[in-house]
Write a protein that holds these residues in place. Structure first.
Motif, short mmCIF file in Angstrom:
data_model
loop_
_atom_site.label_atom_id
_atom_site.label_comp_id
_atom_site.label_asym_id
_atom_site.label_seq_id
_atom_site.Cartn_x
_atom_site.Cartn_y
_atom_site.Cartn_z
N LYS A 117 0.84 -1.20 0.00
CA LYS A 117 0.00 0.00 0.00
C LYS A 117 0.87 1.25 0.00
O LYS A 117 0.55 2.25 -0.65
CB LYS A 117 -0.94 -0.01 1.21
N GLU A 118 1.97 1.19 0.74
CA GLU A 118 2.89 2.33 0.79
C GLU A 118 3.48 2.59 -0.60
O GLU A 118 3.57 3.74 -1.04
CB GLU A 118 4.00 2.03 1.80
N LEU A 119 3.86 1.53 -1.30
CA LEU A 119 4.41 1.69 -2.65
C LEU A 119 3.35 2.24 -3.61
O LEU A 119 3.66 3.09 -4.46
CB LEU A 119 4.94 0.36 -3.17
N ASP A 120 2.12 1.77 -3.48
CA ASP A 120 1.04 2.32 -4.31
C ASP A 120 0.86 3.81 -4.07
O ASP A 120 0.67 4.58 -5.00
CB ASP A 120 -0.28 1.58 -4.02
N GLU A 121 0.92 4.21 -2.79
CA GLU A 121 0.75 5.61 -2.43
C GLU A 121 1.91 6.45 -3.00
O GLU A 121 1.69 7.55 -3.53
CB GLU A 121 0.66 5.77 -0.91
N ILE A 122 3.12 5.95 -2.91
CA ILE A 122 4.29 6.66 -3.46
C ILE A 122 4.14 6.81 -4.96
O ILE A 122 4.40 7.89 -5.52
CB ILE A 122 5.60 5.93 -3.08
N GLU A 123 3.71 5.74 -5.63
CA GLU A 123 3.53 5.79 -7.07
C GLU A 123 2.45 6.81 -7.45
O GLU A 123 2.61 7.60 -8.38
CB GLU A 123 3.15 4.41 -7.62
N ARG A 124 1.35 6.83 -6.69
CA ARG A 124 0.26 7.78 -6.95
C ARG A 124 0.76 9.22 -6.81
O ARG A 124 0.50 10.08 -7.64
CB ARG A 124 -0.90 7.52 -6.01
N ARG A 125 1.53 9.47 -5.75
CA ARG A 125 2.05 10.82 -5.52
C ARG A 125 3.05 11.23 -6.59
O ARG A 125 3.07 12.38 -7.04
CB ARG A 125 2.71 10.90 -4.14
N LEU A 126 3.89 10.29 -7.00
CA LEU A 126 4.88 10.58 -8.04
C LEU A 126 4.19 10.94 -9.35
O LEU A 126 4.58 11.90 -10.03
CB LEU A 126 5.81 9.39 -8.22
N LEU A 127 3.16 10.18 -9.71
CA LEU A 127 2.42 10.48 -10.94
C LEU A 127 1.77 11.86 -10.85
O LEU A 127 1.75 12.61 -11.83
CB LEU A 127 1.38 9.40 -11.22
N ALA A 128 1.23 12.18 -9.68
CA ALA A 128 0.60 13.50 -9.51
C ALA A 128 1.64 14.61 -9.66
O ALA A 128 1.36 15.64 -10.29
CB ALA A 128 -0.07 13.56 -8.14
N LEU A 129 2.83 14.42 -9.10
CA LEU A 129 3.88 15.44 -9.23
C LEU A 129 4.33 15.58 -10.68
O LEU A 129 4.57 16.70 -11.16
CB LEU A 129 5.08 15.06 -8.36
N GLU A 130 4.44 14.46 -11.39
CA GLU A 130 4.84 14.52 -12.79
C GLU A 130 3.80 15.24 -13.65
O GLU A 130 4.13 15.99 -14.56
CB GLU A 130 5.10 13.11 -13.34
N GLU A 131 2.52 15.04 -13.33
CA GLU A 131 1.47 15.73 -14.06
C GLU A 131 1.49 17.24 -13.80
O GLU A 131 1.22 18.03 -14.67
CB GLU A 131 0.10 15.15 -13.70
N GLN A 132 1.84 17.63 -12.56
CA GLN A 132 1.92 19.05 -12.20
C GLN A 132 3.05 19.74 -12.94
O GLN A 132 2.95 20.91 -13.30
CB GLN A 132 2.13 19.22 -10.70
#
Length: 134
Positions: A117-132
């Motif tokens: 779950k922690e890795l999923d959360e990190i991946e979600r945040r990374l994708l959000a930062l890349e989109e920004q």
């Protein structure tokens, strides 16, 4: 750049196809005498030779892997978070409803789930930062 060309061996002078190892050659030499060797080992074991007995038993009856029975912990489904689920498992172990090794396996599974779950959360945040950034 690739170190070797695709489909080409990195060691063309290496072991030829179909070459047999020294162990395979030894097995082939023993193959004809195998029934007699097995019988001699069996007779030695029956006569009390513990080394022969251990050898026969280890090779013919390997140890069985432990398998746990299915367990049902109703409170586990009601627990909301992973920490609460681990608490429920440990409480079941404490009450004697669950063997300690099974409880440890369940808590280990919950720990692995938390890491996923922690890795999923990190991946979600990374994708959000890349989109920004775009």
């Amino acid at each position: 750049m690739a170190k070797f060309k695709r489909g080409q061996s990195g060691n063309p002078a290496g072991k030829p196809r179909g070459a047999r190892s020294r162990f395979t050659k030894m097995r082939e030499k023993l193959e004809a005498d195998l029934p007699d060797l097995l019988d001699a080992t069996k007779q030695a074991a029956l006569a009390g030779d513990m080394t022969a007995m251990r050898l026969l038993l280890e090779r013919t009856l390997p140890p069985q892997k432990a398998t746990a029975a299915t367990v049902s912990i109703p409170a586990l489904e009601k627990a909301s978070g992973l920490t609460e689920k681990a608490d429920v498992v440990l409480a079941a172990v404490g009450r004697g409803e669950l063997p300690p090794d099974v409880g440890a396996s369940l808590v280990d599974g919950l720990t692995r789930m938390a890491k996923l779950k922690e890795l999923d959360e990190i991946e979600r945040r990374l994708l959000a930062l890349e989109e920004q950034r775009q």
